[in-house]
Write an enzyme that holds these catalytic residues in place. Structure first.
Site, PDB file in Angstrom:
ATOM      1  N   ALA A 105       7.689   4.771   9.831  1.00 38.62           N
ATOM      2  CA  ALA A 105       7.317   6.246   9.349  1.00 38.62           C
ATOM      3  C   ALA A 105       6.132   6.046   8.272  1.00 38.62           C
ATOM      4  CB  ALA A 105       8.265   6.881   9.122  1.00 38.62           C
ATOM      5  N   ASN A 106       6.453   5.299   7.430  1.00 40.87           N
ATOM      6  CA  ASN A 106       5.612   5.336   6.625  1.00 40.87           C
ATOM      7  C   ASN A 106       4.036   4.828   6.631  1.00 40.87           C
ATOM      8  OD1 ASN A 106       7.710   5.832   4.836  1.00 40.87           O
ATOM      9  ND2 ASN A 106       7.698   3.623   3.733  1.00 40.87           N
TER      10      ASN A 106
ATOM     11  N   THR B 146       7.073   0.938  -4.256  1.00 41.47           N
ATOM     12  CA  THR B 146       7.674   1.211  -2.870  1.00 41.47           C
ATOM     13  C   THR B 146       6.731   1.553  -2.102  1.00 41.47           C
ATOM     14  OG1 THR B 146       9.796   1.885  -3.969  1.00 41.47           O
ATOM     15  CG2 THR B 146       9.651   2.298  -1.659  1.00 41.47           C
TER      16      THR B 146
ATOM     17  N   ASP C 249       3.185  -0.697   3.190  1.00 37.54           N
ATOM     18  CA  ASP C 249       3.003   0.350   4.405  1.00 37.54           C
ATOM     19  C   ASP C 249       1.770   0.898   4.238  1.00 37.54           C
ATOM     20  OD1 ASP C 249       5.644  -0.608   5.189  1.00 37.54           O
ATOM     21  OD2 ASP C 249       6.559   1.065   4.019  1.00 37.54           O
TER      22      ASP C 249
ATOM     23  N   ASP D 231       5.311   2.968  -9.083  1.00 39.60           N
ATOM     24  CA  ASP D 231       6.378   2.514  -8.013  1.00 39.60           C
ATOM     25  C   ASP D 231       5.480   1.755  -6.880  1.00 39.60           C
ATOM     26  OD1 ASP D 231       8.200   2.677  -6.116  1.00 39.60           O
ATOM     27  OD2 ASP D 231       8.540   4.750  -6.096  1.00 39.60           O
TER      28      ASP D 231
ATOM     29  N   THR E  76      -0.726 -10.515   1.800  1.00 41.60           N
ATOM     30  CA  THR E  76      -0.792  -9.701   0.534  1.00 41.60           C
ATOM     31  C   THR E  76      -0.155 -10.203  -0.714  1.00 41.60           C
ATOM     32  OG1 THR E  76       0.996  -8.564   1.245  1.00 41.60           O
ATOM     33  CG2 THR E  76      -1.035  -7.511   2.167  1.00 41.60           C
TER      34      THR E  76
ATOM     35  N   GLY F  24      11.057   4.656   5.572  1.00 43.45           N
ATOM     36  CA  GLY F  24      11.143   3.617   6.716  1.00 43.45           C
ATOM     37  C   GLY F  24       9.691   3.035   6.813  1.00 43.45           C
TER      38      GLY F  24
END
Ligand code: RIB
Length: 309
Positions: free
Chosen positions: A44-45, A247, A251, A245, A219, A41
């Site tokens: 949260a990250n 992902t 964040d 990765d 970015t 999320g």
């Protein structure tokens, strides 16, 4: 001078991640290599990114009354994040993200918002003291926009700094932008924001330069970061990294940036710090899993790439 206190108002998701050699095309079935269920999320990250880099962090968000919700809260607690602002709702299950990551580290994500959609203004008002205690408040767009507008109004009444990561892109009412101190967006989000689909970075740069009195941070992945402010633009190179990765890289950037700003650092220092944090995060798997600690940043000695003009 800030005290390093960050409040994140945002999402919590359980990430259901499959590694594949290539992302499937429409209508295609591919065989995945591995499956992992990990806390994520964007909200949260970002909270964990800031906490691992030395900020004192609180989070406001919403999870369902289910096992995923419990796990996501435990993940935040482990990072000593204040979760008194996380509510459990019976009205929906915890948010999830279905993620595929290919052999080049590129990801594609579909989220089902679930409980994140239930975060409302009443909930925000219950936790007003968390705003008061914070130097910087961070938002992303995985919770209702009405809640974001209400929260930003509170921030401005209290004279707090507001960072908005425009991800995933949603159109916001135009009057809100003047209340945002730092806007962080990637190329796709900038194309949507400026309503210039498929446009080049040069075109985006020219258009962003027309925006007044707002710190805009674009970015660009391996092409680095562009900072635009009042008609001027500045470029910062990314590091040469073998991506495992991507992902959570955005964040890592936003959380690290917020952490530096909360300590009263200048924008250039904050950008340089955040570029390092996101470089480390792409070299590791997962979202929260990949977020660096301060000691990782201090040890990091990467080589910069050449910015692609
Ligand atoms: O930015 C990465 C995050 O986006 C994932 O953790 C996923 O939950 C989605 O919110």
């Amino acid at each position: 001078m800030g005290n390093g206190n960050v409040l994140v108002v945002g999402s919590l998701n359980m990430d259901l991640t499959v590694r594949v050699d290539k992302t499937p095309q429409i209508g295609e079935t591919r065989v995945g290599k591995t499956f992992k269920q990990l806390p994520g999320g964007k909200g949260a990250n970002q909270a964990i990114a800031a906490a691992r880099l030395g900020s004192s962090v609180s989070m406001i968000g919403c999870v369902g009354e289910d096992d995923y919700g419990e796990e996501l809260q435990t993940a935040l607690r482990k990072e000593t994040i204040n979760i008194e602002g996380i509510t459990k709702t019976r009205l929906s299950s915890t948010g999830i993200a279905l993620i595929t990551v290919d052999d080049r580290g590129n990801n594609s994500i579909v989220i089902v918002s679930g409980a994140n959609e239930k975060l409302d203004s009443v909930h925000i008002d219950k936790h007003i003291s968390l705003f008061d205690q914070s130097d910087v408040i961070v938002f992303q767009l995985e919770v209702p926009t009405s809640t974001i507008y209400h929260s930003i109004d509170i921030c401005k009444k209290m004279g707090k700094k507001v960072i908005v990561n425009l991800a995933p892109y949603h159109e916001l009412k135009s009057s809100i932008y003047k209340k945002i101190d730092y806007l962080i967006l990637n190329k796709i989000e900038a194309q949507c924001f400026l309503k210039l689909p498929d446009s080049t970075v040069d075109t985006l740069e020219e258009k962003l330069k027309e925006i007044k009195d707002q710190h805009i941070i674009l970015t660009l992945g391996e092409d680095g970061v562009m900072y635009v402010y009042n008609g001027q633009s500045f470029k910062y190179n990314a590091y040469k990294i073998r991506a495992r990765d991507t992902t959570g890289a955005g964040d890592a950037f936003t959380g690290a940036f917020a952490s530096e700003i909360s300590r009263g650092k200048g924008i250039i220092e904050a950008i340089e710090f955040a570029i390092k944090a996101s470089a480390i995060s792409v070299s590791r798997e997962g979202a929260q899993n990949s977020l660096p600690f301060l000691k990782d940043l201090q040890k990091f000695k990467g080589n910069r790439r050449i910015f692609i003009e």
